[in-house]
Structures are given as structure tokens and as C-alpha cells.
Design a protein around this motif. Sequence first.
Motif, PDB file in Angstrom:
ATOM      1  N   ILE A   6       0.867  -1.176   0.000  1.00 39.33           N
ATOM      2  CA  ILE A   6       0.000   0.000   0.000  1.00 39.33           C
ATOM      3  C   ILE A   6       0.905   1.228   0.000  1.00 39.33           C
ATOM      4  O   ILE A   6       1.599   1.505   0.979  1.00 39.33           O
ATOM      5  N   PHE A   7       0.910   1.938  -1.123  1.00 35.27           N
ATOM      6  CA  PHE A   7       1.759   3.111  -1.282  1.00 35.27           C
ATOM      7  C   PHE A   7       1.010   4.397  -0.984  1.00 35.27           C
ATOM      8  O   PHE A   7      -0.137   4.574  -1.410  1.00 35.27           O
ATOM      9  N   ASP A   8       1.681   5.308  -0.304  1.00 37.94           N
ATOM     10  CA  ASP A   8       1.261   6.694  -0.306  1.00 37.94           C
ATOM     11  C   ASP A   8       1.495   7.239  -1.718  1.00 37.94           C
ATOM     12  O   ASP A   8       2.238   6.641  -2.508  1.00 37.94           O
ATOM     13  N   LEU A   9       0.887   8.369  -2.043  1.00 39.72           N
ATOM     14  CA  LEU A   9       1.025   8.929  -3.394  1.00 39.72           C
ATOM     15  C   LEU A   9       2.002  10.103  -3.441  1.00 39.72           C
ATOM     16  O   LEU A   9       3.103   9.980  -3.975  1.00 39.72           O
ATOM     17  N   ASP A  10       1.621  11.241  -2.863  1.00 40.43           N
ATOM     18  CA  ASP A  10       2.463  12.437  -2.910  1.00 40.43           C
ATOM     19  C   ASP A  10       3.744  12.242  -2.107  1.00 40.43           C
ATOM     20  O   ASP A  10       3.692  11.942  -0.914  1.00 40.43           O
ATOM     21  N   GLY A  11       4.881  12.407  -2.754  1.00 42.54           N
ATOM     22  CA  GLY A  11       6.155  12.262  -2.061  1.00 42.54           C
ATOM     23  C   GLY A  11       6.646  10.840  -1.972  1.00 42.54           C
ATOM     24  O   GLY A  11       7.728  10.596  -1.442  1.00 42.54           O
ATOM     25  N   THR A  12       5.862   9.899  -2.493  1.00 41.28           N
ATOM     26  CA  THR A  12       6.248   8.489  -2.446  1.00 41.28           C
ATOM     27  C   THR A  12       6.277   7.894  -3.851  1.00 41.28           C
ATOM     28  O   THR A  12       7.318   7.430  -4.327  1.00 41.28           O
ATOM     29  N   LEU A  13       5.130   7.917  -4.514  1.00 38.02           N
ATOM     30  CA  LEU A  13       5.056   7.453  -5.901  1.00 38.02           C
ATOM     31  C   LEU A  13       5.273   8.587  -6.896  1.00 38.02           C
ATOM     32  O   LEU A  13       5.794   8.357  -7.995  1.00 38.02           O
ATOM     33  N   LEU A  14       4.857   9.777  -6.525  1.00 37.80           N
ATOM     34  CA  LEU A  14       4.964  10.912  -7.444  1.00 37.80           C
ATOM     35  C   LEU A  14       5.437  12.166  -6.715  1.00 37.80           C
ATOM     36  O   LEU A  14       5.000  12.442  -5.595  1.00 37.80           O
ATOM     37  N   ASP A  15       6.318  12.898  -7.375  1.00 37.71           N
ATOM     38  CA  ASP A  15       6.665  14.230  -6.883  1.00 37.71           C
ATOM     39  C   ASP A  15       5.659  15.202  -7.480  1.00 37.71           C
ATOM     40  O   ASP A  15       5.813  15.678  -8.610  1.00 37.71           O
ATOM     41  N   THR A  16       4.623  15.467  -6.727  1.00 42.26           N
ATOM     42  CA  THR A  16       3.524  16.336  -7.157  1.00 42.26           C
ATOM     43  C   THR A  16       3.687  17.765  -6.667  1.00 42.26           C
ATOM     44  O   THR A  16       2.804  18.601  -6.886  1.00 42.26           O
ATOM     45  N   SER A  17       4.789  18.062  -6.025  1.00 43.15           N
ATOM     46  CA  SER A  17       4.925  19.325  -5.300  1.00 43.15           C
ATOM     47  C   SER A  17       4.786  20.562  -6.184  1.00 43.15           C
ATOM     48  O   SER A  17       4.146  21.543  -5.788  1.00 43.15           O
ATOM     49  N   SER A  82       1.328  18.404 -15.436  1.00 43.87           N
ATOM     50  CA  SER A  82       2.491  18.478 -16.312  1.00 43.87           C
ATOM     51  C   SER A  82       3.800  18.648 -15.556  1.00 43.87           C
ATOM     52  O   SER A  82       4.875  18.358 -16.095  1.00 43.87           O
ATOM     53  N   ARG A  83       3.734  19.097 -14.318  1.00 42.89           N
ATOM     54  CA  ARG A  83       4.939  19.292 -13.509  1.00 42.89           C
ATOM     55  C   ARG A  83       5.222  18.099 -12.597  1.00 42.89           C
ATOM     56  O   ARG A  83       6.203  18.096 -11.861  1.00 42.89           O
ATOM     57  N   THR A  84       4.357  17.106 -12.620  1.00 42.66           N
ATOM     58  CA  THR A  84       4.463  15.940 -11.742  1.00 42.66           C
ATOM     59  C   THR A  84       5.299  14.847 -12.405  1.00 42.66           C
ATOM     60  O   THR A  84       5.097  14.533 -13.572  1.00 42.66           O
ATOM     61  N   VAL A  85       6.228  14.273 -11.630  1.00 43.24           N
ATOM     62  CA  VAL A  85       7.141  13.265 -12.188  1.00 43.24           C
ATOM     63  C   VAL A  85       7.309  12.093 -11.227  1.00 43.24           C
ATOM     64  O   VAL A  85       7.065  12.193 -10.026  1.00 43.24           O
ATOM     65  N   LEU A  86       7.745  10.959 -11.797  1.00 42.58           N
ATOM     66  CA  LEU A  86       8.141   9.813 -10.991  1.00 42.58           C
ATOM     67  C   LEU A  86       9.526  10.080 -10.399  1.00 42.58           C
ATOM     68  O   LEU A  86      10.252  10.978 -10.852  1.00 42.58           O
ATOM     69  N   TYR A  87       9.902   9.275  -9.428  1.00 44.01           N
ATOM     70  CA  TYR A  87      11.216   9.398  -8.807  1.00 44.01           C
ATOM     71  C   TYR A  87      12.232   8.503  -9.509  1.00 44.01           C
ATOM     72  O   TYR A  87      11.867   7.541 -10.202  1.00 44.01           O
ATOM     73  N   ASP A  88      13.499   8.798  -9.318  1.00 45.85           N
ATOM     74  CA  ASP A  88      14.571   8.016  -9.932  1.00 45.85           C
ATOM     75  C   ASP A  88      14.469   6.549  -9.529  1.00 45.85           C
ATOM     76  O   ASP A  88      14.315   6.237  -8.341  1.00 45.85           O
TER      77      ASP A  88
END
Length: 220
Positions: A6-17, A82-88
Amino acid sequence: MIKAIIFDLDGTLLDTSLDIQFVLNTSLSKFSLPPVPLKKLYGMLGDGAYNLVDRAVPEDKKELVKQVYDDYVPAYAACDNSRTVLYDGEDEALMRLKRAGVKLCVLSNKPQTATSNVCAQKLGKYGFDIVIGQGRFPLKPDTAAVEYIMQTLGINRDECIITGDGEADYFTAKNAKIPCISVLWGFRTREKLLSFGADTFALNYTEYLQILQEKFLLKA
């Protein structure tokens, strides 16, 4: 053996900041309120949209919280992300988890429409099994949504882990008596998470997979 995450979304799966900051500051500007710097925004995230707006509105302007909130929520739901990305390293990690047969779930305090939209746009290729945002269940750290996920997937507590970057994720896991991996690429520091009691950390997605293999018996 681990069967579901169970993943959190913001800051975990996606950088939505950056998208959150842009939409929030646009809403604030409509009411002549000051913008929120990105660094300050990080500490405001994790407890749902209303709490985010409440923290963003200055103390002497709290009568505007509901108006800003009512503007922000639909605007963010309609955002093009459009500014939201996955993490490395995330793409490889999620594909590996899918190949291993692990059920992937999202549990976010972000409103459901915004959660569903950004997951469809940015995470659709990974085939997440369950995506839950704010609406049907109480916000994390309440465990009702976690119980629903386990029941729906037919898994036990020892077959599931929670992964997130914040205290809400850690306390959700603690309340549900499920292990938690706290990630350090999101919006909280190790020191902040340690102060809440977190004890298992992943610096990046490569290290995250190593922890899953060594501690939770993820199949290679």
C-alpha cells in the motif's frame, strides 16, 4: 512473504509538489493571499487538501479558508499534472514488483478525483489494483481503508506493508499493525520521521527493493 504493498502517493510514488504549489498559489492569489514557497509547502502536505489550505492561509485571514479550499480542490482535480514526475529508479522498481506478482495499491489523503486523475496519467502503465483517495474512508492514519484493501485482496496483515514518506503513513501502519517502510526521497526528513518513531528507511528505490528482498522476502 509480501503479497501487497500500500503506497502513499504524494512524495512516495509521485513528486507532485510543483503542481500542488502552482494550483495552491493560484487559488491564494485570487484572494490576495501570499504564495507558499516550495520548501514550506513540503511540511504542509500529507493530511488532506483542507488541512493544506488551512496551513497556507495566514492566521489573520482564516475566514477565507473555505473559499480558498473550494477554489483549490476543483482546480487541482482539473490540473494537467504536467509538472508531476516519478522518482529516480521508480519505473524499474514498480515493473519488478508487478513481475513478482505483488498487488500494488495507492492510499492517499488527496481528494479522490485528483488521486484517480494523476494515477491514471502518471501510473497507468503499472496497473495498480486499488486506488483510494479522500472521500469514501476517513483520512490516514485511520485504518478503515487499509482494512478494506486487505479484505478486497484477500490478504493477511503479515502479507502486506505500507510505504510512505510521512508520519500519516507510519501511524497508519502502526495502527493497522502492519510493517512500514519510510522513504526519504519525499517531503519529510529522516530526523522528522525518527521523531515520530519510524525505524525502517529507504534512501531510494534501489534500496527500497533491497529491503523488500532481505526483510520481506520479495522474490527476485
